[in-house]
Design a protein around this motif. Structure first.
Motif, PDB file in Angstrom:
ATOM      1  N   ASN A 122      27.952  18.253  31.983  1.00 29.00           N
ATOM      2  CA  ASN A 122      28.672  19.029  32.978  1.00 29.00           C
ATOM      3  C   ASN A 122      30.182  18.884  32.776  1.00 29.00           C
ATOM      4  OD1 ASN A 122      26.216  19.748  34.089  1.00 29.00           O
ATOM      5  ND2 ASN A 122      26.264  18.160  35.668  1.00 29.00           N
ATOM      6  N   VAL A 123      30.940  19.857  33.280  1.00 33.83           N
ATOM      7  CA  VAL A 123      32.383  19.885  33.029  1.00 33.83           C
ATOM      8  C   VAL A 123      33.134  19.720  34.354  1.00 33.83           C
ATOM      9  CG1 VAL A 123      34.310  21.281  32.191  1.00 33.83           C
ATOM     10  CG2 VAL A 123      32.087  21.370  31.019  1.00 33.83           C
ATOM     11  N   GLU A 124      33.981  18.705  34.417  1.00 35.14           N
ATOM     12  CA  GLU A 124      34.790  18.506  35.616  1.00 35.14           C
ATOM     13  C   GLU A 124      35.873  19.580  35.692  1.00 35.14           C
ATOM     14  OE1 GLU A 124      38.112  15.347  36.818  1.00 35.14           O
ATOM     15  OE2 GLU A 124      36.090  14.454  36.780  1.00 35.14           O
ATOM     16  N   VAL A 125      35.972  20.217  36.858  1.00 33.21           N
ATOM     17  CA  VAL A 125      36.964  21.270  37.074  1.00 33.21           C
ATOM     18  C   VAL A 125      38.247  20.680  37.654  1.00 33.21           C
ATOM     19  CG1 VAL A 125      37.458  23.438  38.267  1.00 33.21           C
ATOM     20  CG2 VAL A 125      35.147  22.988  37.381  1.00 33.21           C
ATOM     21  N   HIS A 126      38.103  19.879  38.710  1.00 31.53           N
ATOM     22  CA  HIS A 126      39.268  19.210  39.280  1.00 31.53           C
ATOM     23  C   HIS A 126      38.818  18.073  40.179  1.00 31.53           C
ATOM     24  CE1 HIS A 126      38.743  22.430  42.527  1.00 31.53           C
ATOM     25  NE2 HIS A 126      38.585  21.304  43.187  1.00 31.53           N
ATOM     26  N   GLN A 127      39.770  17.197  40.499  1.00 28.38           N
ATOM     27  CA  GLN A 127      39.558  16.126  41.461  1.00 28.38           C
ATOM     28  C   GLN A 127      40.520  16.305  42.629  1.00 28.38           C
ATOM     29  OE1 GLN A 127      39.451  12.020  40.194  1.00 28.38           O
ATOM     30  NE2 GLN A 127      38.350  12.486  38.293  1.00 28.38           N
ATOM     31  N   TRP A 128      40.128  15.740  43.775  1.00 25.88           N
ATOM     32  CA  TRP A 128      40.990  15.780  44.966  1.00 25.88           C
ATOM     33  C   TRP A 128      40.933  14.431  45.652  1.00 25.88           C
ATOM     34  CZ3 TRP A 128      40.696  14.692  50.075  1.00 25.88           C
ATOM     35  CH2 TRP A 128      41.724  15.157  50.902  1.00 25.88           C
ATOM     36  N   GLY A 129      42.063  13.981  46.154  1.00 31.20           N
ATOM     37  CA  GLY A 129      42.112  12.780  46.982  1.00 31.20           C
ATOM     38  C   GLY A 129      42.367  11.507  46.197  1.00 31.20           C
ATOM     39  N   GLU A 130      42.796  10.479  46.927  1.00 29.99           N
ATOM     40  CA  GLU A 130      43.063   9.161  46.358  1.00 29.99           C
ATOM     41  C   GLU A 130      41.916   8.218  46.700  1.00 29.99           C
ATOM     42  OE1 GLU A 130      45.629   8.143  44.492  1.00 29.99           O
ATOM     43  OE2 GLU A 130      46.579  10.128  44.482  1.00 29.99           O
ATOM     44  N   VAL A 319      32.501  19.987  39.847  1.00 32.02           N
ATOM     45  CA  VAL A 319      31.901  19.956  38.516  1.00 32.02           C
ATOM     46  C   VAL A 319      31.182  21.274  38.267  1.00 32.02           C
ATOM     47  CG1 VAL A 319      30.188  18.809  37.052  1.00 32.02           C
ATOM     48  CG2 VAL A 319      31.640  17.441  38.564  1.00 32.02           C
ATOM     49  N   LEU A 320      31.419  21.872  37.109  1.00 30.02           N
ATOM     50  CA  LEU A 320      30.689  23.070  36.690  1.00 30.02           C
ATOM     51  C   LEU A 320      29.465  22.625  35.915  1.00 30.02           C
ATOM     52  CD1 LEU A 320      30.407  26.141  36.286  1.00 30.02           C
ATOM     53  CD2 LEU A 320      31.953  25.938  34.320  1.00 30.02           C
ATOM     54  N   LEU A 321      28.284  22.988  36.398  1.00 29.61           N
ATOM     55  CA  LEU A 321      27.052  22.531  35.759  1.00 29.61           C
ATOM     56  C   LEU A 321      26.787  23.265  34.453  1.00 29.61           C
ATOM     57  CD1 LEU A 321      24.487  21.963  38.652  1.00 29.61           C
ATOM     58  CD2 LEU A 321      26.396  20.541  37.882  1.00 29.61           C
ATOM     59  N   CYS A 322      26.258  22.523  33.490  1.00 32.69           N
ATOM     60  CA  CYS A 322      25.854  23.118  32.215  1.00 32.69           C
ATOM     61  C   CYS A 322      24.495  23.787  32.377  1.00 32.69           C
ATOM     62  CB  CYS A 322      25.814  22.052  31.115  1.00 32.69           C
ATOM     63  SG  CYS A 322      24.487  20.834  31.316  1.00 32.69           S
ATOM     64  N   THR A 333      26.654  27.378  38.889  1.00 35.98           N
ATOM     65  CA  THR A 333      26.658  26.392  39.968  1.00 35.98           C
ATOM     66  C   THR A 333      27.841  25.443  39.849  1.00 35.98           C
ATOM     67  OG1 THR A 333      24.239  26.407  40.196  1.00 35.98           O
ATOM     68  CG2 THR A 333      25.385  24.473  41.027  1.00 35.98           C
ATOM     69  N   TYR A 334      28.490  25.206  40.989  1.00 39.53           N
ATOM     70  CA  TYR A 334      29.455  24.129  41.122  1.00 39.53           C
ATOM     71  C   TYR A 334      28.822  23.025  41.957  1.00 39.53           C
ATOM     72  CZ  TYR A 334      33.291  27.297  39.726  1.00 39.53           C
ATOM     73  OH  TYR A 334      34.121  28.155  39.048  1.00 39.53           O
ATOM     74  N   ASP A 335      28.894  21.788  41.497  1.00 38.13           N
ATOM     75  CA  ASP A 335      28.543  20.642  42.328  1.00 38.13           C
ATOM     76  C   ASP A 335      29.818  19.988  42.810  1.00 38.13           C
ATOM     77  OD1 ASP A 335      25.828  20.909  42.140  1.00 38.13           O
ATOM     78  OD2 ASP A 335      25.482  19.044  41.031  1.00 38.13           O
ATOM     79  N   ALA A 345      30.798   5.041  42.122  1.00 45.01           N
ATOM     80  CA  ALA A 345      30.301   6.195  41.378  1.00 45.01           C
ATOM     81  C   ALA A 345      30.528   7.476  42.164  1.00 45.01           C
ATOM     82  CB  ALA A 345      28.806   6.026  41.083  1.00 45.01           C
ATOM     83  N   TRP A 346      30.588   8.588  41.421  1.00 45.17           N
ATOM     84  CA  TRP A 346      30.598   9.916  42.029  1.00 45.17           C
ATOM     85  C   TRP A 346      29.156  10.311  42.323  1.00 45.17           C
ATOM     86  CZ3 TRP A 346      35.276  11.770  43.198  1.00 45.17           C
ATOM     87  CH2 TRP A 346      36.385  11.402  42.428  1.00 45.17           C
TER      88      TRP A 346
END
Length: 426
Positions: A122-130, A319-322, A333-335, A345-346
């Motif tokens: 899967n491909v991470e699109v972005h993160q948010w938050g500390e 995350v964009l699912l493969c 799908t985005y998770d 862990a995420w």
């Protein structure tokens, strides 16, 4: 469900899509079954037409006193009647086999869905938050929970593994989270709140691609109804067999319901705690829209789910699912994965999918564009806004304190009656 006309005219493209999903090239078999079905249908229609014509001619021959012709026509009608069951049987058999085959094939992935076999691709699109820094070793929710009212033992004693009994302020926080989510999705994001049945029939499950492939993943009652695995089923199926007026604005629905899954994840995974339960609650988001609007609606829906996490100040990533990790009915799908410091862990907390016209074809849901006579299949989308139990877990782990208490996020204050902290039992 897939468009037979598309498969006939684009067999190589269809096979490539099924291969991307980890399946086999099946267009040749589909086209052959379709040809058999159409031939049988033609034979039946021709026989019916000839039988009707011959029956009328019998009356005319009798009226003219031509008994020989009448008898010959009667013999022809009898022969046609005798041969029709064979072609009708062939038509039914080919139709059943073709329908069953198509019903078990996954959706065609969108062009921008990445290749890959499983979640590792899967491909991470972005993160948010500390991510919060702790001056103590953060605990997992399963270790924090029992002292705060998350009673795993009673849940197991009453119902078996993967059931939990929530008590006191823990139960109130769980309820407050669901109410907060509903209020935000309805008041700020334009979703219409619904309260749908959690028991549905075969048609609703089939139309939302849960049958026949996932029958073993759901609970069924003795009278043949199904306990919904998600209110996506009830909400989406509410437009089944309908021709909607022009969808210049998408239909957006949300619901907070109980959900039930008999196969709650992979064997041996997440057996501790509140992550994977046979009975759980979720605030679902469903959109019904025009084909040209579905990509933008997918982005909007995902942002609506992200807004809950941001309001709670919970770090997450999109995350964009493969193709190998994407759900059966999804074309994209985005998770959303929330950070759990106790686990380090995420973990998935929402999944937002665009199914295109896949479900609409199964449930015959269409709309009529303004000024046109021809109808068009709608596009349907669904997502979690959010999974309530997993959000509770995320709040517990991210807002925990060294003494085992959990601070209530400020946005939940209106739902907690003045309670600002969950305190462990003495």
């Amino acid at each position: 469900m897939h468009d037979i006309a598309f498969i006939r005219s684009h067999p190589a493209e269809f096979d490539a899509a099924m291969t991307r999903r980890g399946g086999e090239a099946v267009s040749e078999r589909i086209i052959a079954l379709d040809a058999t079905r159409r031939e049988a249908t033609t034979r039946v229609q021709e026989a019916q037409s000839r039988r009707n014509d011959a029956s009328k001619a019998i009356g005319q021959a009798m009226g003219q006193g031509d008994k020989d012709k009448a008898e010959a026509l009667k013999a022809e009608v009898a022969e046609i009647k005798a041969s029709m069951p064979e072609w009708e049987g062939a038509e039914r058999a080919a139709t059943a086999e073709l329908t069953d085959l198509l019903a078990r094939l996954p959706n065609i992935p969108a062009a921008d869905v990445p290749e890959g076999a499983d979640e590792n691709d899967n491909v991470e699109v972005h993160q948010w938050g500390e991510k919060r820094s702790f001056d103590f070793e953060p605990k997992e929710h399963a270790d924090l929970g029992p002292a705060l009212g998350m009673d795993f033992e009673t849940g197991a004693a009453l119902s078996g593994a993967r059931f939990t009994f929530l008590r006191g302020e823990m139960a109130r926080l769980h309820r407050g989270l669901a109410q907060f989510m509903l209020d935000k999705q309805t008041r700020e994001n334009g979703y219409t709140e619904c309260n749908p049945p959690v028991l549905v029939n075969d048609d609703a499950m089939y139309g939302t691609d849960k049958l026949p492939k996932f029958a073993d993943d759901s609970f069924r009652t003795t009278d043949g109804r199904w306990l919904i695995p998600t209110s996506e089923v009830s909400l989406t199926a509410s437009v089944a067999d309908k021709i909607l007026p022009d969808l210049s604005r998408p239909i957006r629905m949300t619901a907070h319901t109980l959900c039930f899954r008999s196969e709650a994840g992979a064997a041996g995974r997440d057996t501790r705690g509140f992550i994977r339960q046979h009975q759980f609650e979720k605030v679902e988001l469903v959109s019904v829209c025009r084909p040209e609007d579905s990509e933008a609606e997918h982005e909007r829906m995902t942002k609506c789910a992200e807004g809950i996490l941001e309001a709670l100040n919970l770090p997450y990533r999109r995350v964009l699912l493969c193709v190998g990790d994407m759900g059966f009915g999804a074309r994209k799908t985005y998770d959303l994965e929330v950070w759990l410091p106790g686990q380090g862990a995420w973990r998935e907390i929402s999944s937002c999918s665009n199914t295109g016209e896949f479900q609409a074809r199964r449930m015959n849901a269409r709309y009529r564009p303004e000024g046109e006579k021809k109808t068009v299949f709608v596009h349907t989308l669904n997502g979690s806004g959010l999974a309530v139990g997993r959000t509770l877990v995320a709040v517990m782990e991210n807002y925990q304190n060294a003494d085992g208490s959990v601070t209530v996020p400020g946005v939940l204050a209106p739902y907690m009656g003045g309670v600002t902290r969950l305190e462990p039992a003495a």
